[in-house]
Design a protein around this motif. Structure first.
Motif, PDB file in Angstrom:
ATOM      1  N   PRO A 178       0.800  -1.222   0.000  1.00 52.04           N
ATOM      2  CA  PRO A 178       0.000   0.000   0.000  1.00 52.04           C
ATOM      3  C   PRO A 178       0.838   1.279   0.000  1.00 52.04           C
ATOM      4  CG  PRO A 178      -0.047  -1.037   2.164  1.00 52.04           C
ATOM      5  CD  PRO A 178       0.681  -1.970   1.235  1.00 52.04           C
ATOM      6  N   HIS A 179       2.117   1.166   0.302  1.00 55.20           N
ATOM      7  CA  HIS A 179       2.974   2.346   0.369  1.00 55.20           C
ATOM      8  C   HIS A 179       3.710   2.612  -0.945  1.00 55.20           C
ATOM      9  CE1 HIS A 179       2.201   2.666   4.631  1.00 55.20           C
ATOM     10  NE2 HIS A 179       2.462   1.375   4.741  1.00 55.20           N
ATOM     11  N   CYS A 180       4.306   1.577  -1.518  1.00 59.33           N
ATOM     12  CA  CYS A 180       5.107   1.791  -2.726  1.00 59.33           C
ATOM     13  C   CYS A 180       4.494   1.171  -3.982  1.00 59.33           C
ATOM     14  CB  CYS A 180       6.518   1.248  -2.527  1.00 59.33           C
ATOM     15  SG  CYS A 180       6.589  -0.554  -2.372  1.00 59.33           S
ATOM     16  N   GLY A 181       3.496   0.291  -3.816  1.00 59.05           N
ATOM     17  CA  GLY A 181       2.835  -0.316  -4.966  1.00 59.05           C
ATOM     18  C   GLY A 181       3.537  -1.533  -5.535  1.00 59.05           C
TER      19      GLY A 181
END
Length: 84
Positions: free
Chosen positions: A73-76
């Motif tokens: 969810p942060h970097c994909g």
């Protein structure tokens, strides 16, 4: 959320062009949906499932391989987990 439309197309031996024609949308739009570049509406997903003769839920399910792919969810980035 990752869709499995590309996998289902391969299983059913259906091309993106023919699927676009079956449900009445432009081929570039269908390519974007299949490649995850655009999220289709629920109505479009229902049309895809009907055209491919699969349950609606099959467009979302992961293959039964013992692995699960998630997106950070942060970097994909894709993260794959394997059950042992």
């Amino acid at each position: 959320m990752e869709l499995r439309i590309k996998d289902v197309l391969k299983e059913k031996k259906v091309t993106v062009v023919s699927l676009a024609g079956m449900i009445g949308i432009a081929q570039p739009s269908m390519s974007n949906i299949v490649n995850g570049k655009s999220m289709p509406s629920l109505e479009t997903l229902e049309k895809i499932a009907t055209a491919l003769e699969v349950p609606f839920t099959e467009l979302f399910e992961q293959p039964k391989t013992g692995t699960v792919s998630l997106s950070c969810p942060h970097c994909g980035k894709s993260i794959t987990l394997k059950a042992e």
